[in-house]
Write a protein that holds these residues in place. Sequence first.
Motif, PDB file in Angstrom:
ATOM      1  N   PRO A   4      81.857  71.956 108.420  1.00 45.93           N
ATOM      2  CA  PRO A   4      82.836  72.981 108.044  1.00 45.93           C
ATOM      3  C   PRO A   4      84.029  73.030 108.999  1.00 45.93           C
ATOM      4  O   PRO A   4      85.152  73.234 108.577  1.00 45.93           O
ATOM      5  CB  PRO A   4      82.053  74.279 108.086  1.00 45.93           C
ATOM      6  N   PHE A   5      83.779  72.809 110.283  1.00 49.20           N
ATOM      7  CA  PHE A   5      84.863  72.841 111.252  1.00 49.20           C
ATOM      8  C   PHE A   5      85.865  71.728 110.971  1.00 49.20           C
ATOM      9  O   PHE A   5      87.066  71.951 110.960  1.00 49.20           O
ATOM     10  CB  PHE A   5      84.313  72.722 112.676  1.00 49.20           C
ATOM     11  N   PHE A   6      85.360  70.521 110.732  1.00 48.73           N
ATOM     12  CA  PHE A   6      86.252  69.406 110.460  1.00 48.73           C
ATOM     13  C   PHE A   6      86.946  69.553 109.111  1.00 48.73           C
ATOM     14  O   PHE A   6      88.104  69.156 108.960  1.00 48.73           O
ATOM     15  CB  PHE A   6      85.500  68.078 110.539  1.00 48.73           C
ATOM     16  N   ILE A   8      87.866  72.392 107.744  1.00 48.55           N
ATOM     17  CA  ILE A   8      88.937  73.364 107.963  1.00 48.55           C
ATOM     18  C   ILE A   8      90.071  72.730 108.756  1.00 48.55           C
ATOM     19  O   ILE A   8      91.247  72.959 108.460  1.00 48.55           O
ATOM     20  CB  ILE A   8      88.379  74.612 108.671  1.00 48.55           C
ATOM     21  N   LEU A   9      89.734  71.926 109.734  1.00 56.65           N
ATOM     22  CA  LEU A   9      90.749  71.252 110.536  1.00 56.65           C
ATOM     23  C   LEU A   9      91.598  70.316 109.681  1.00 56.65           C
ATOM     24  O   LEU A   9      92.825  70.273 109.809  1.00 56.65           O
ATOM     25  CB  LEU A   9      90.070  70.483 111.675  1.00 56.65           C
ATOM     26  N   ILE A  10      90.956  69.587 108.783  1.00 53.49           N
ATOM     27  CA  ILE A  10      91.687  68.681 107.892  1.00 53.49           C
ATOM     28  C   ILE A  10      92.591  69.476 106.953  1.00 53.49           C
ATOM     29  O   ILE A  10      93.749  69.099 106.725  1.00 53.49           O
ATOM     30  CB  ILE A  10      90.704  67.785 107.106  1.00 53.49           C
ATOM     31  N   LEU A  11      92.105  70.595 106.428  1.00 56.88           N
ATOM     32  CA  LEU A  11      92.934  71.427 105.555  1.00 56.88           C
ATOM     33  C   LEU A  11      94.150  71.982 106.293  1.00 56.88           C
ATOM     34  O   LEU A  11      95.242  72.066 105.726  1.00 56.88           O
ATOM     35  CB  LEU A  11      92.108  72.563 104.972  1.00 56.88           C
ATOM     36  N   ILE A  12      93.969  72.345 107.548  1.00 58.44           N
ATOM     37  CA  ILE A  12      95.094  72.856 108.333  1.00 58.44           C
ATOM     38  C   ILE A  12      96.147  71.768 108.500  1.00 58.44           C
ATOM     39  O   ILE A  12      97.346  72.022 108.342  1.00 58.44           O
ATOM     40  CB  ILE A  12      94.602  73.376 109.698  1.00 58.44           C
ATOM     41  N   PHE A  13      95.720  70.544 108.794  1.00 56.27           N
ATOM     42  CA  PHE A  13      96.690  69.466 108.962  1.00 56.27           C
ATOM     43  C   PHE A  13      97.367  69.097 107.654  1.00 56.27           C
ATOM     44  O   PHE A  13      98.543  68.758 107.622  1.00 56.27           O
ATOM     45  CB  PHE A  13      96.024  68.235 109.576  1.00 56.27           C
ATOM     46  N   VAL A  14      96.646  69.173 106.552  1.00 54.55           N
ATOM     47  CA  VAL A  14      97.225  68.815 105.263  1.00 54.55           C
ATOM     48  C   VAL A  14      98.284  69.837 104.849  1.00 54.55           C
ATOM     49  O   VAL A  14      99.365  69.467 104.388  1.00 54.55           O
ATOM     50  CB  VAL A  14      96.124  68.696 104.183  1.00 54.55           C
ATOM     51  N   PHE A  15      97.979  71.111 105.015  1.00 54.85           N
ATOM     52  CA  PHE A  15      98.897  72.144 104.544  1.00 54.85           C
ATOM     53  C   PHE A  15      99.899  72.603 105.597  1.00 54.85           C
ATOM     54  O   PHE A  15     100.781  73.390 105.294  1.00 54.85           O
ATOM     55  CB  PHE A  15      98.112  73.348 104.027  1.00 54.85           C
ATOM     56  N   SER A  16      99.814  72.120 106.823  1.00 49.35           N
ATOM     57  CA  SER A  16     100.752  72.562 107.852  1.00 49.35           C
ATOM     58  C   SER A  16     102.151  72.024 107.598  1.00 49.35           C
ATOM     59  O   SER A  16     103.137  72.673 107.934  1.00 49.35           O
ATOM     60  CB  SER A  16     100.260  72.151 109.233  1.00 49.35           C
ATOM     61  N   ALA A  17     102.270  70.852 107.003  1.00 45.45           N
ATOM     62  CA  ALA A  17     103.596  70.322 106.709  1.00 45.45           C
ATOM     63  C   ALA A  17     104.306  71.203 105.689  1.00 45.45           C
ATOM     64  O   ALA A  17     105.508  71.462 105.807  1.00 45.45           O
ATOM     65  CB  ALA A  17     103.476  68.900 106.184  1.00 45.45           C
ATOM     66  N   ASN A  18     103.578  71.676 104.700  1.00 45.46           N
ATOM     67  CA  ASN A  18     104.186  72.565 103.719  1.00 45.46           C
ATOM     68  C   ASN A  18     104.601  73.886 104.346  1.00 45.46           C
ATOM     69  O   ASN A  18     105.635  74.439 104.009  1.00 45.46           O
ATOM     70  CB  ASN A  18     103.219  72.836 102.562  1.00 45.46           C
TER      71      ASN A  18
END
Length: 95
Positions: A4-6, A8-18
């Motif tokens: 779950p931690f990874f 969430i981390l991947i989702l943060i990196f994916v949506f941070s550009a937007n």
Amino acid sequence: MKKPFFSILILIFVFSANAATSTRALDFDPIWSYIMPLMQGSLGKTISISFGIIGLMAAVCRLNILAIALIFAVAMGLYVSPIIIENVFSATLPR
């Protein structure tokens, strides 16, 4: 446990550009400019006073002073929350 931690981390990196490249949308400005004076004007004061009266009645019925403190906090939060929301969303980071 680590999945779950990874995820969430991947989702943060994916949506941070937007999030970083988005511009300020003006779609909700008319609604916000309508609600903010109401909450700090006569409607907000009326709701705060009614919260206070309800809190006093609840405190008397339950013989508990905590109800007064809780309702006082809710009434203050109702009045101050538009200011806090506006300051949080209009904050800028120093360069």
